[in-house]
Design a protein around this motif. Structure first.
Motif, mmCIF file in Angstrom:
data_model
loop_
_atom_site.group_PDB
_atom_site.id
_atom_site.type_symbol
_atom_site.label_atom_id
_atom_site.label_comp_id
_atom_site.label_asym_id
_atom_site.label_seq_id
_atom_site.Cartn_x
_atom_site.Cartn_y
_atom_site.Cartn_z
ATOM 1 N N MET A 339 36.548 -37.118 13.271
ATOM 2 C CA MET A 339 36.318 -38.488 12.843
ATOM 3 C C MET A 339 36.097 -38.562 11.332
ATOM 4 S SD MET A 339 36.445 -40.564 15.454
ATOM 5 C CE MET A 339 36.173 -40.709 17.230
ATOM 6 N N ASP A 340 36.499 -39.693 10.759
ATOM 7 C CA ASP A 340 36.269 -39.982 9.351
ATOM 8 C C ASP A 340 34.854 -40.534 9.204
ATOM 9 O OD1 ASP A 340 36.167 -40.839 6.741
ATOM 10 O OD2 ASP A 340 38.029 -41.987 6.819
ATOM 11 N N ARG A 341 33.975 -39.774 8.602
ATOM 12 C CA ARG A 341 32.574 -40.149 8.481
ATOM 13 C C ARG A 341 32.378 -41.413 7.636
ATOM 14 N NH1 ARG A 341 28.061 -36.814 9.338
ATOM 15 N NH2 ARG A 341 26.135 -37.509 8.332
ATOM 16 N N ASN A 342 33.359 -41.757 6.824
ATOM 17 C CA ASN A 342 33.224 -42.885 5.911
ATOM 18 C C ASN A 342 33.811 -44.180 6.458
ATOM 19 O OD1 ASN A 342 32.042 -41.245 3.825
ATOM 20 N ND2 ASN A 342 34.097 -40.415 3.439
ATOM 21 N N ALA A 343 34.278 -44.174 7.713
ATOM 22 C CA ALA A 343 34.892 -45.369 8.301
ATOM 23 C C ALA A 343 34.037 -45.871 9.462
ATOM 24 C CB ALA A 343 36.304 -45.059 8.775
ATOM 25 N N GLY A 344 33.603 -47.115 9.375
ATOM 26 C CA GLY A 344 32.798 -47.702 10.438
ATOM 27 C C GLY A 344 33.584 -48.739 11.213
ATOM 28 N N THR A 345 32.864 -49.703 11.763
ATOM 29 C CA THR A 345 33.505 -50.783 12.504
ATOM 30 C C THR A 345 32.762 -52.072 12.231
ATOM 31 O OG1 THR A 345 34.371 -51.446 14.674
ATOM 32 C CG2 THR A 345 32.134 -50.559 14.638
ATOM 33 N N THR A 346 33.367 -53.180 12.612
ATOM 34 C CA THR A 346 32.750 -54.482 12.392
ATOM 35 C C THR A 346 31.828 -54.834 13.552
ATOM 36 O OG1 THR A 346 34.487 -55.744 13.515
ATOM 37 C CG2 THR A 346 34.812 -55.229 11.169
#
Length: 560
Positions: A339-346
């Protein structure tokens, strides 16, 4: 204590012992193979040589409904024909892609599986004539060839009687498990993964049916022995030295709900049996932990089913999304490896996902499910814009709230309800960064801490077994897998990816929540899941799923 109650108690104790013996612990993982014997790796595709083979057409391009529309009422149902039957089986249990790394090449499927080992076998029971070739009868679905192998025929008189008694039902899809496929890699814990995979298969089936406007209804009536007779799994001569298949579940397929057919009568009417099971490995290992627990797990006929609570049957209004074509989304679903640790979700996508995870009877995938919900979601929020990071819990059945709060009285949790419509979401502790903890609880796997959020699924294991018998352990894992399938597709709809995590430290999760460690206590963790943005592995090459078939003839061609 009567003999029957003593037998019931012994079965529950046996299952509890298996569950305890197959727990991973930080200093002692569950027993398993010391190494992978690649010479005995099971073939992921079973065939029935000697059975007539009928190739199914492959569909290309867009499907028939948008993904968002699957959660509403279908305006029409597609007719039963070879084209739509082929699309249904492909989207449910067919291939989604091939992956290649150097000389190694392996298939992915639309239904996920622990370790991509696929213990689940698929059978089709046709009660109606589909075409001149596909008559009523029992078929095995061969996903590699995208074909049906006819195991037995159903006489016209019995088929007509079944259709007359069930006018909205045109058949059923049924499942079995080849435990060796998982045990080859995972040893005794493999049986857990077989049951989680079965739950994913139920979810994949429901979504595939919904793309066609069809209904899918898990039939709780037949027990394992009745299902084994129906699928020919008790025909020892047809298996010989081949690995056995264990009966799991049967799902009614049609344009409307209907009563269960008289399966014993259907089974006794099947005739002209063809084919013998292919052997998947030259040798196999039987793990005593699984051998001991299987008799205790046998599902009886007509088990008592606790009723759903009426407040779970309403449909909440869900926000629209731009997820696109349902068939395309199903086909592109993948399990993220990193997983990309710098990408979240809304917050909107997070809330929509949790709302759809609520067990409503009026929309997929939970309208397939006849049992009272018994699985709740402990959520480790890492990066959801608009929501503080920390530990939350989604109580999927409000009737379980008091029991959960009582079980966690030793922990000073907030138990503050998050002010979001239609959600029984409670904040246990915030703000706190739980990335390292989430990864640690999932056997130190970074994907659990690097995503937007991670989930631990808690099941009322002890309570359900006391009410329904020891076999309920299986259906709780089915429910967890069914939720997992929804999370996979919701992640894709949000532009993210998901991953089911079967390796976790059971008792450490219980300790975090203040739950007792007794394996017969009500609450046990049964599955983990994580959602985030996948980091692409550029070493892997991806190829279309059916390039090995000559589409014009349906024959297998050399893929190299």
């Amino acid at each position: 204590m009567t003999e029957s109650s003593a037998t019931r108690a012994l079965a529950i104790e046996t299952v509890a012992h298996y569950h305890e013996a197959t727990k991973h612990r930080p200093k002692a993982y569950a027993p398993g193979p010391g190494f992978l014997d690649w010479d005995s790796q099971p073939n992921p595709f079973r065939r029935w040589p000697g059975a007539p083979v009928y190739r199914l057409p492959l569909s290309e391009g867009r499907g028939l409904r948008d993904y968002t529309a699957l959660y509403g009422t279908a305006d029409h149902a597609c007719a039963l024909n070879e084209q739509y039957l082929g699309l249904f089986l492909e989207l449910a249990m067919g291939l989604s892609a091939w992956k290649r790394l150097g000389p190694e090449r392996w298939a992915l499927r639309n239904n996920p599986s622990s370790g991509n080992l696929h213990p689940t076998e698929t059978y089709l029971l046709l009660l109606r004539q589909v075409s001149a070739q596909l008559a009523p009868g029992l078929y095995h679905y061969a996903p590699f060839e995208h074909a049906l192998e006819r195991r037995a025929l159903l006489p016209a008189a019995q088929a007509t009687a079944s259709c007359d008694a069930n006018p909205g039902i045109f058949g059923a899809i049924a499942f079995s498990s080849i435990i060796w496929r998982e045990a080859w890699k995972y040893g005794p814990r493999a049986y857990r993964y077989c049951q989680l995979d079965l739950g994913h298969a139920l979810g994949a089936t429901r979504y595939a049916a919904a793309t066609l406007g069809w209904r899918a209804q898990l039939d709780s009536v037949p027990g394992d022995r009745a299902l084994a007779a129906l699928l020919g799994l008790d025909r020892d001569a047809d298996f010989g030295a081949a690995e056995p298949e264990h009966p799991e579940a049967v799902v009614l397929i049609g344009t409307a709900s209907g009563p269960s057919p008289d399966w014993p009568e259907v089974a006794s009417s099947l005739l002209d049996w063809r084919g013998g099971a292919s052997t998947l490995s030259d040798q196999r290992v039987d793990w005593p932990e699984i051998t001991r627990v299987l008799p205790a797990m046998v599902k009886p006929d007509y088990p008592g089913i606790p009723s759903w609570h009426s407040n779970l049957t309403s449909t909440a209004v869900l926000p629209a999304d731009e997820s696109g074509d349902a068939a395309d989304l199903i086909r592109r679903r993948r399990s993220a490896q990193r997983m990309d640790r710098n990408a979240g979700t809304t917050l909107a996508d997070f809330e929509r996902t949790l709302r759809r995870a609520l067990p409503r009877r009026s929309s997929p995938p939970f309208d397939i499910w006849p049992y009272a919900p018994a699985v709740h979601l402990v959520v480790f929020v890492h990066d959801v814009v608009g929501l503080e990071p920390g530990l939350y819990i989604l109580v999927r059945d409000p009737a379980g709230l008091d029991a959960l709060r009582a079980a966690t009285t030793d922990r000073c949790f907030e138990w503050a309800r998050v002010d979001q419509a239609s959600l029984s979401l409670y904040r246990l502790m915030t703000p706190v960064d739980l990335r390292r903890l989430a990864s640690g609880l999932s056997c130190h796997q970074g994907i659990a801490g690097d995503g937007a959020f991670a989930i631990a699924m808690l099941a009322d294991l002890g309570g359900c077994m006391q009410i329904e018998g020891a076999w309920a352990w299986r259906r709780l894992h089915w429910e967890a897998g069914l939720i997992g399938q929804l999370l996979y597709l919701e992640a894709e709809a949000s532009g993210l990816q998901g991953t089911g995590i079967g390796c976790f430290f059971d008792d450490e999760v219980h300790a975090l929540l203040g739950l007792p460690r007794d394996p017969l206590s009500n609450w046990q963790v049964v599955y983990h899941f994580t959602v985030g943005r996948a980091r692409e592995d550029t070493r892997l090459l991806s190829e279309p799923p059916y390039t090995h078939l000559d589409v014009s003839t349906g024959t297998v061609v050399d893929h190299d």
